[in-house]
Design a protein around this motif. Sequence first.
Motif, short mmCIF file in Angstrom:
data_model
loop_
_atom_site.label_atom_id
_atom_site.label_comp_id
_atom_site.label_asym_id
_atom_site.label_seq_id
_atom_site.Cartn_x
_atom_site.Cartn_y
_atom_site.Cartn_z
N LEU A 70 0.61 -1.21 -0.09
CA LEU A 70 0.03 -0.17 0.11
C LEU A 70 1.26 1.29 -0.02
N LEU A 71 2.04 1.50 0.83
CA LEU A 71 2.59 2.81 1.23
C LEU A 71 4.01 2.10 -0.91
N ALA A 72 4.37 1.57 -0.86
CA ALA A 72 4.51 1.60 -1.86
C ALA A 72 3.47 2.13 -3.55
N PHE A 73 2.63 1.66 -2.86
CA PHE A 73 1.30 2.30 -4.28
C PHE A 73 0.89 3.69 -4.64
N CYS A 74 1.36 4.58 -3.01
CA CYS A 74 0.69 5.38 -2.38
C CYS A 74 1.87 6.53 -2.89
N LYS A 75 3.04 5.92 -2.56
CA LYS A 75 4.76 6.76 -3.02
C LYS A 75 4.32 6.69 -4.16
N THR A 76 4.26 6.34 -4.75
CA THR A 76 4.00 6.13 -6.98
C THR A 76 3.36 6.78 -7.23
N LEU A 77 2.20 7.57 -6.26
CA LEU A 77 1.46 8.85 -6.66
C LEU A 77 1.88 10.32 -6.08
N THR A 78 2.38 9.96 -5.00
CA THR A 78 2.54 10.90 -3.80
C THR A 78 3.90 11.88 -4.20
N GLY A 79 5.13 10.55 -4.08
CA GLY A 79 6.50 10.46 -3.81
C GLY A 79 7.19 10.88 -2.62
N VAL A 80 5.92 10.18 -1.79
CA VAL A 80 6.19 10.39 -0.57
C VAL A 80 6.33 9.41 0.33
N GLU A 81 7.26 9.25 1.38
CA GLU A 81 7.23 6.72 1.99
C GLU A 81 5.96 7.15 2.54
N ARG A 82 5.53 7.66 3.44
CA ARG A 82 4.73 7.69 3.90
C ARG A 82 3.81 8.41 4.18
N LEU A 83 2.15 8.23 5.06
CA LEU A 83 1.12 8.76 4.33
C LEU A 83 1.10 9.56 5.72
#
Length: 142
Positions: A101-114
């Motif tokens: 999930l974090l990797a998916f979100c990092k792809t979108l945001t460029g940020v490591e942690r939500l």
Amino acid sequence: MADKLRSSDLAKIHMAKAALSMDDETYKSLLVRLTGHESASKLDLGERTTVLNEFQRLGWAPKMPKVVKTDWRAPRIRLIQSLWRQLCTKGIVKEQTEDALLAFCKTLTGVERLEWTDSKGLNDCIEALKSWQYRTMKRGKA
């Protein structure tokens, strides 16, 4: 975050077991029937979700977590986690871990942690997950 979610899920599982007055034998039987494991500590994210859903079906009602009023990100992060769990439960997501999930979100945001993501980044993650669900429903996979 993965450790916090895992700890939270395990705590909920044990609270539900107690609230439903389940003895150890019945509890282990339920775990084996649903996941193939005798211990909640061996469950992945999708399996924990399955167990928690079964407890709810049996009548357990989880208490809403307390949210720190100054943490405006918390409701959005919970929504992202919920959308991810839904995709996991439906078998759409192959890698059912918090790291995925974090990797998916990092792809979108460029940020490591939500927790470090800004409002736009969180909204982008939410919309991407909702779109993913919509596309799979349209194709008849969900």
